[in-house]
Scaffold this motif. Structure first.
Motif, mmCIF file in Angstrom:
data_model
loop_
_atom_site.group_PDB
_atom_site.id
_atom_site.type_symbol
_atom_site.label_atom_id
_atom_site.label_comp_id
_atom_site.label_asym_id
_atom_site.label_seq_id
_atom_site.Cartn_x
_atom_site.Cartn_y
_atom_site.Cartn_z
ATOM 1 N N LEU A 38 132.926 55.140 -27.817
ATOM 2 C CA LEU A 38 131.992 55.044 -26.696
ATOM 3 C C LEU A 38 130.547 55.306 -27.105
ATOM 4 N N ILE A 39 130.293 55.551 -28.369
ATOM 5 C CA ILE A 39 128.928 55.875 -28.799
ATOM 6 C C ILE A 39 128.072 54.615 -28.792
ATOM 7 N N CYS A 40 126.994 54.657 -28.062
ATOM 8 C CA CYS A 40 126.017 53.570 -28.067
ATOM 9 C C CYS A 40 125.206 53.662 -29.350
ATOM 10 N N THR A 41 125.237 52.621 -30.155
ATOM 11 C CA THR A 41 124.569 52.641 -31.459
ATOM 12 C C THR A 41 123.213 51.949 -31.443
ATOM 13 N N THR A 42 122.846 51.368 -30.319
ATOM 14 C CA THR A 42 121.574 50.654 -30.214
ATOM 15 C C THR A 42 120.525 51.558 -29.571
ATOM 16 N N PRO A 43 119.415 51.825 -30.249
ATOM 17 C CA PRO A 43 118.359 52.637 -29.630
ATOM 18 C C PRO A 43 117.784 51.935 -28.395
ATOM 19 N N LEU A 44 117.277 52.722 -27.473
ATOM 20 C CA LEU A 44 116.654 52.163 -26.277
ATOM 21 C C LEU A 44 115.355 51.471 -26.661
#
Length: 658
Positions: A38-44
């Protein structure tokens, strides 16, 4: 090789995607209810606006849009590619600011966004929120559940707060939406107030946000106020110390989502007045619009102009921000589509979503003469494209899969991780009723779809289709020097299409570039356009122009990829270039030393600075390969050599022929 399989998806409605209150209170990143999946790997990404390139430059850019599909856990709780085409999708990121993972039941309180959706949101600069839901009493909500959630340690600290902060930081999402709809006692309600206040302080200290829903008030009753007023504003900003000299000194939440039972401008106007009184921006107030047909604001096609007008003081000045609820109606309401049940009905799904944002004419560039004007009539678009980029226009799903124009799979698939940078505008034609643009899932250059433009093209009537809002410098360092466009048509040497570029210092002028000389492979033609003469300027918009000297009936063209290059190599968040070194052993040849371990051959094209292909061929690789390019018959000057492998990974090198 083609592969086929049955279509299915694995939606998970348990931990780690959904937590009970008890699971939340004991959560750890290495515990049984956590998962790196579930870790979002794309920076905002950082968003920008530019009023000069808005189709309506008078629109206000202060209003924010919160987007709340109802039941995201049922649509998007997956990791990795799914073997089903007709899962929920979204393509209009340019018009929203916050995406709320809305859902929950009386026992499933904590909803955590899936990483594919979080990655897609962040790629487009959109913040994504988890959801904490406490059900109405009629549906199983209880004071006991609230008291369990609000448990404090011996020092009076809320046990759940550090867990909620840790979850946001571990999974890299941006905030929590607190939806407390359980009627309770005033004691528990005031404890919830303290919880939200403390959670907000700790969340904002680490760059996160908390949005409160307009339901429970301090008495403990659930009474939806449908505007910001003295009853619900204590959950936004409060005079906690009862000292009038320092005003409303206590910040309690980052924002509030106002309930839907309003029908005139009186409520949004009152919300603005109350926000001013408590010292907060009216754009911290998200006036809710429930657009599920038959409820509250209802069908946007018939009621949208009314509630959007009521949200505004005048044509361009909104009273508050906007919260759009049940936006999944375009996916699973039979009023609009049957796509959720029938994967062949994708056209109606995409038509409905585009209607919602672009209006009856499906065109955000022009004001609709009749019918719903589309949210873009009131909401200006934003963009994140400030550097060289590549788009294969992939929506993130398909019924087939293509690589470099070749069909490699006939399996249905869905993966929001694979959604590309989609056009800022869908579909911004300069004229209506002549050409149409649609997602074509039958043919693609890369991924599962391309853009198909079709219609009867009239003679001597240029029609523009603007695609991207950008802020890209033209230079040899961190900017762009070339744009390549890949397309498929019956006459690639005369596609009746040109590239359009608009520069920031001259937004009224659209520069056009011919697309008549390129390299064709697997039926797709790639044309490279040089922007070197415009070095030092900034690209503000990119589009295409359709133009013919004669009438073309049943005109059709597919656009498969747009790639902005520098002479030092392709820059793309979706591709990793190989290693190519250039040397000049003598005046008759240039030698490329190629270390490209993942493939056995490369295609190369040599372009002059006008974008004309002067040489093209295939290189067979054998570990580190020295490839000599004979330049004897080439005129003196600068050239670009573009290398492409079977996976469409590219690298471009500049050479000089003396």
């Amino acid at each position: 090789m083609l592969f086929c399989s049955s279509a299915f998806s694995q939606i998970i409605n348990t931990a780690p995607y959904i937590l009970t209150v008890d699971e939340l209170k004991v959560w750890t990143s290495d515990g049984p209810t956590a998962s790196p999946d579930l870790i979002c790997t794309t920076p905002l990404a950082t968003r920008f606006t530019n009023t000069e390139t808005q189709f309506n430059p008078t629109l206000n850019n202060n209003m924010q849009i919160a987007y709340l599909p109802d039941g995201m856990n049922n649509f998007g709780n997956y990791h990795g590619e799914q073997s089903q085409f007709n899962l929920y999708n979204f393509t209009h990121w340019a018009y929203i600011d916050k995406f709320v993972w809305f859902g929950g039941t009386s026992s499933q309180s904590v909803q955590i966004p899936s990483s594919p959706w979080a990655n897609a949101a962040h790629k487009n600069g959109v913040k994504i929120y988890g959801d904490v839901f406490f059900s109405p009493t009629a549906f199983g909500g209880s004071t006991a559940t609230l008291q369990n959630f609000l448990e404090q340690d011996i020092n009076g600290n809320f046990i759940a707060i550090p867990k909620m902060i840790a979850i946001m930081q571990y999974y890299n999402f941006d905030g929590w939406f607190i939806n407390q709809e359980t009627a309770t006692t005033s004691t528990v309600a005031n404890l919830m107030y303290a919880f939200v206040r403390d959670l907000t302080a700790q969340a904002e200290a680490v760059g996160k946000e908390i949005m409160w829903y307009d339901a429970m008030v301090l008495s403990g009753s659930v009474g939806w106020q449908n505007r910001l007023n003295t009853n619900n504003s204590p959950f936004v900003q409060r005079d906690e110390d009862a000292d009038a000299s320092n005003g409303f000194e206590t910040r309690v939440s980052s924002s509030i989502f106002i309930n839907f039972s309003w029908s005139a401008s009186t409520s949004p106007n009152a919300s603005r007045t109350r926000a001013t009184a408590i010292g907060r921006s009216s754009y911290d107030v998200f006036t809710g619009a429930d657009i599920w047909p038959g409820r509250n604001q209802g069908n946007f096609e018939t009621s949208g102009n009314g509630f959007m007008t009521n949200l505004h003081e005048n044509a361009t000045t909104p009273f508050t921000s906007l919260g759009l609820f049940a936006t999944n109606c375009v996916y699973n309401s039979s009023v609009y589509t049957n796509f959720n049940n029938d994967p062949t009905d994708y056209a109606s799904f995409y038509a409905a979503e585009n209607h919602m944002f672009a209006g009856d004419d499906s065109n955000p560039a022009l004001v609709d003469a009749t019918g719903f004007k589309g949210f873009s009539n009131w909401i200006p678009e934003a963009s994140v494209i400030t550097a060289p980029f590549t788009s294969n226009f992939s929506t993130g799903h398909g019924t087939k899969k293509f690589v470099s124009g070749a069909l490699v799979s006939s399996d249905s698939w869905h993966n929001m991780n694979d959604q590309s940078f989609l056009p800022t505008w869908e579909w911004a034609f300069s004229q209506n009723g002549i050409l149409t643009a649609n997602w074509d899932f039958n043919d693609a250059y890369d991924g599962g779809n391309s853009i198909k433009v079709s219609g009867n093209l009239p003679a001597n009537t240029p029609i523009d289709l603007m695609l991207y809002k950008t802020k890209i410098p033209v230079d040899f360092n961190n900017g762009v020097t070339h744009i390549s466009l890949t397309f498929k048509t019956s006459n690639p040497e005369n596609p009746k299409m040109k590239l359009i570029v608009v520069f920031a210092d001259e937004v009224a002028q659209r520069y056009e570039f011919p697309l008549t000389t390129g390299f064709t492979s697997n039926g797709w033609t790639n044309v490279l356009t040089s922007l070197i003469p415009y070095t030092g300027r900034e690209i503000a918009m990119i589009g295409v122009r359709f133009d013919s000297d004669t009438t073309v009936n049943d005109y059709s063209i597919n656009i498969g990829e747009l790639n902005s290059d520098t002479v030092l190599g392709t820059v793309s968040s979706e591709k990793q270039p190989g290693a190519v070194m250039v040397s000049y052993p003598d005046a008759q040849q240039v030698v490329f030393t190629i270390n490209w371990p993942s493939v056995s051959q490369l295609q190369y094209s040599v372009y002059d600075l006008q974008g004309k292909v002067v040489k093209a061929n295939t290189i067979v690789l054998n570990k580190t390969t020295n490839f000599p390019l004979n330049t004897t018959n080439m005129s003196s000057g600068t050239y670009l050599v573009k290398f492409t492998d079977k996976n469409n990974v590219t690298e471009t090198k500049k050479i000089i022929v003396k």
